[in-house]
Design a protein around this motif. Structure first.
Motif, PDB file in Angstrom:
ATOM      1  N   MET A   1     -14.040   0.010  68.673  1.00 15.76           N
ATOM      2  CA  MET A   1     -15.143  -0.611  69.378  1.00 15.76           C
ATOM      3  C   MET A   1     -16.454  -0.213  68.736  1.00 15.76           C
ATOM      4  O   MET A   1     -16.623   0.912  68.283  1.00 15.76           O
ATOM      5  N   ALA A   2     -17.375  -1.140  68.716  1.00 16.54           N
ATOM      6  CA  ALA A   2     -18.685  -0.889  68.125  1.00 16.54           C
ATOM      7  C   ALA A   2     -19.444   0.169  68.921  1.00 16.54           C
ATOM      8  O   ALA A   2     -19.264   0.312  70.130  1.00 16.54           O
ATOM      9  N   ALA A   3     -20.288   0.898  68.247  1.00 18.71           N
ATOM     10  CA  ALA A   3     -21.041   1.981  68.868  1.00 18.71           C
ATOM     11  C   ALA A   3     -22.132   1.472  69.819  1.00 18.71           C
ATOM     12  O   ALA A   3     -22.481   2.165  70.759  1.00 18.71           O
ATOM     13  N   TYR A   4     -22.651   0.289  69.589  1.00 17.76           N
ATOM     14  CA  TYR A   4     -23.758  -0.248  70.381  1.00 17.76           C
ATOM     15  C   TYR A   4     -23.460  -1.673  70.850  1.00 17.76           C
ATOM     16  O   TYR A   4     -24.194  -2.607  70.530  1.00 17.76           O
ATOM     17  N   PRO A   5     -22.422  -1.877  71.638  1.00 21.73           N
ATOM     18  CA  PRO A   5     -22.049  -3.248  71.991  1.00 21.73           C
ATOM     19  C   PRO A   5     -23.114  -3.993  72.808  1.00 21.73           C
ATOM     20  O   PRO A   5     -23.333  -5.189  72.599  1.00 21.73           O
ATOM     21  N   PHE A   6     -23.789  -3.312  73.741  1.00 25.89           N
ATOM     22  CA  PHE A   6     -24.791  -3.996  74.558  1.00 25.89           C
ATOM     23  C   PHE A   6     -26.024  -4.361  73.734  1.00 25.89           C
ATOM     24  O   PHE A   6     -26.603  -5.439  73.896  1.00 25.89           O
ATOM     25  N   THR A   7     -26.393  -3.462  72.838  1.00 24.94           N
ATOM     26  CA  THR A   7     -27.532  -3.738  71.963  1.00 24.94           C
ATOM     27  C   THR A   7     -27.193  -4.873  70.998  1.00 24.94           C
ATOM     28  O   THR A   7     -28.028  -5.742  70.732  1.00 24.94           O
ATOM     29  N   MET A  59     -39.875 -11.614  68.035  1.00 27.05           N
ATOM     30  CA  MET A  59     -38.682 -10.996  67.445  1.00 27.05           C
ATOM     31  C   MET A  59     -39.051  -9.891  66.467  1.00 27.05           C
ATOM     32  O   MET A  59     -38.335  -8.890  66.361  1.00 27.05           O
ATOM     33  N   VAL A  60     -40.155 -10.054  65.747  1.00 28.86           N
ATOM     34  CA  VAL A  60     -40.595  -9.044  64.781  1.00 28.86           C
ATOM     35  C   VAL A  60     -40.874  -7.722  65.489  1.00 28.86           C
ATOM     36  O   VAL A  60     -40.647  -6.653  64.919  1.00 28.86           O
ATOM     37  N   LEU A  61     -41.329  -7.789  66.716  1.00 28.11           N
ATOM     38  CA  LEU A  61     -41.576  -6.584  67.509  1.00 28.11           C
ATOM     39  C   LEU A  61     -40.317  -6.124  68.247  1.00 28.11           C
ATOM     40  O   LEU A  61     -40.000  -4.936  68.287  1.00 28.11           O
ATOM     41  N   PHE A  62     -39.621  -7.083  68.827  1.00 29.99           N
ATOM     42  CA  PHE A  62     -38.489  -6.792  69.692  1.00 29.99           C
ATOM     43  C   PHE A  62     -37.336  -6.100  68.967  1.00 29.99           C
ATOM     44  O   PHE A  62     -36.809  -5.093  69.464  1.00 29.99           O
ATOM     45  N   LEU A  63     -36.913  -6.608  67.835  1.00 31.40           N
ATOM     46  CA  LEU A  63     -35.702  -6.087  67.203  1.00 31.40           C
ATOM     47  C   LEU A  63     -35.809  -4.626  66.768  1.00 31.40           C
ATOM     48  O   LEU A  63     -34.921  -3.827  67.091  1.00 31.40           O
ATOM     49  N   PRO A  64     -36.870  -4.208  66.063  1.00 33.49           N
ATOM     50  CA  PRO A  64     -36.906  -2.784  65.711  1.00 33.49           C
ATOM     51  C   PRO A  64     -37.042  -1.878  66.929  1.00 33.49           C
ATOM     52  O   PRO A  64     -36.399  -0.830  67.002  1.00 33.49           O
ATOM     53  N   VAL A  65     -37.841  -2.296  67.912  1.00 33.87           N
ATOM     54  CA  VAL A  65     -37.993  -1.484  69.115  1.00 33.87           C
ATOM     55  C   VAL A  65     -36.661  -1.384  69.862  1.00 33.87           C
ATOM     56  O   VAL A  65     -36.271  -0.313  70.330  1.00 33.87           O
ATOM     57  N   LEU A  66     -35.950  -2.502  69.967  1.00 41.12           N
ATOM     58  CA  LEU A  66     -34.651  -2.499  70.637  1.00 41.12           C
ATOM     59  C   LEU A  66     -33.705  -1.495  70.001  1.00 41.12           C
ATOM     60  O   LEU A  66     -33.059  -0.687  70.694  1.00 41.12           O
ATOM     61  N   TRP A  67     -33.602  -1.516  68.684  1.00 37.13           N
ATOM     62  CA  TRP A  67     -32.631  -0.649  68.009  1.00 37.13           C
ATOM     63  C   TRP A  67     -33.067   0.817  68.001  1.00 37.13           C
ATOM     64  O   TRP A  67     -32.226   1.716  68.106  1.00 37.13           O
ATOM     65  N   ILE A  68     -34.344   1.067  67.903  1.00 35.46           N
ATOM     66  CA  ILE A  68     -34.814   2.455  68.008  1.00 35.46           C
ATOM     67  C   ILE A  68     -34.535   2.966  69.415  1.00 35.46           C
ATOM     68  O   ILE A  68     -34.044   4.084  69.601  1.00 35.46           O
ATOM     69  N   GLY A  74     -30.010   5.184  74.417  1.00 37.56           N
ATOM     70  CA  GLY A  74     -28.651   4.786  74.707  1.00 37.56           C
ATOM     71  C   GLY A  74     -28.462   3.286  74.735  1.00 37.56           C
ATOM     72  O   GLY A  74     -29.388   2.517  75.007  1.00 37.56           O
ATOM     73  N   ASP A  75     -27.245   2.894  74.448  1.00 36.42           N
ATOM     74  CA  ASP A  75     -26.884   1.483  74.344  1.00 36.42           C
ATOM     75  C   ASP A  75     -27.078   0.727  75.653  1.00 36.42           C
ATOM     76  O   ASP A  75     -27.600  -0.387  75.660  1.00 36.42           O
ATOM     77  N   LEU A  76     -26.666   1.312  76.754  1.00 36.69           N
ATOM     78  CA  LEU A  76     -26.772   0.623  78.039  1.00 36.69           C
ATOM     79  C   LEU A  76     -28.230   0.315  78.378  1.00 36.69           C
ATOM     80  O   LEU A  76     -28.560  -0.815  78.768  1.00 36.69           O
ATOM     81  N   TYR A  77     -29.110   1.288  78.217  1.00 42.38           N
ATOM     82  CA  TYR A  77     -30.528   1.069  78.525  1.00 42.38           C
ATOM     83  C   TYR A  77     -31.144   0.022  77.603  1.00 42.38           C
ATOM     84  O   TYR A  77     -31.937  -0.818  78.041  1.00 42.38           O
ATOM     85  N   ALA A  78     -30.781   0.061  76.338  1.00 43.42           N
ATOM     86  CA  ALA A  78     -31.287  -0.948  75.402  1.00 43.42           C
ATOM     87  C   ALA A  78     -30.738  -2.321  75.761  1.00 43.42           C
ATOM     88  O   ALA A  78     -31.465  -3.324  75.696  1.00 43.42           O
ATOM     89  N   GLY A  79     -29.469  -2.381  76.142  1.00 45.80           N
ATOM     90  CA  GLY A  79     -28.884  -3.651  76.561  1.00 45.80           C
ATOM     91  C   GLY A  79     -29.591  -4.231  77.773  1.00 45.80           C
ATOM     92  O   GLY A  79     -29.840  -5.433  77.848  1.00 45.80           O
ATOM     93  N   ILE A  80     -29.933  -3.380  78.728  1.00 43.59           N
ATOM     94  CA  ILE A  80     -30.680  -3.829  79.903  1.00 43.59           C
ATOM     95  C   ILE A  80     -32.059  -4.328  79.485  1.00 43.59           C
ATOM     96  O   ILE A  80     -32.517  -5.380  79.935  1.00 43.59           O
TER      97      ILE A  80
END
Length: 132
Positions: A1-7, A59-68, A74-80
């Motif tokens: 399973m992937a380490a960050y499925p929700f993200t 998206m230019v702002l969202f994607l790096p912030v999401l992954w950081i 944690g994955d769950l909080y980023a997924g939310i």
């Protein structure tokens, strides 16, 4: 399973949403007869185009912030956070297409999600510098 499925799902959702918005621009071009490279001439086309372009800008702002944020909080909080951002962008799109004056709620929801993930990421990075 992937380490960050929700993200990952949040990232894929953002990409899919952007593709849908891009397709809407193309359909609006066909419907209104506005040929590339023209960017004006029909309010329906201009609204669809603005929704798409604003989403690409976000998206230019969202994607790096999401992954950081995913890495640090944690994955769950980023997924939310991603889910809330996506809901905001969909509401922004629906509002803007109906009447540009109705875009604020969606813009604010997405903006707050992005801001919270940014502030959370920044706080966690700074905390990490001092703790370890």
């Amino acid at each position: 399973m992937a380490a960050y499925p929700f993200t990952m799902l949040g990232t894929l959702g953002a990409v899919l949403m952007t593709i849908i918005f891009m397709a809407r621009v193309g359909m609006a071009r066909g419907k209104t007869g506005i040929k590339a490279p023209a960017m004006s001439g029909s309010e329906e086309f201009e609204r669809a185009n603005r929704v798409h372009l604003n989403t690409v800008e976000q998206m230019v702002l969202f994607l790096p912030v999401l992954w950081i944020f995913a890495t640090l909080a944690g994955d769950l909080y980023a997924g939310i956070g991603a889910l809330v951002w996506l809901i905001g962008r969909v509401l922004y799109s629906q509002g803007y297409m109906a009447d540009p004056g109705k875009r604020e709620l969606g813009f604010m929801i997405g903006g707050v999600a992005l801001l919270l993930m940014f502030l959370g990421s920044t706080g966690l990075v700074v905390w990490g510098l001092f703790t370890g």
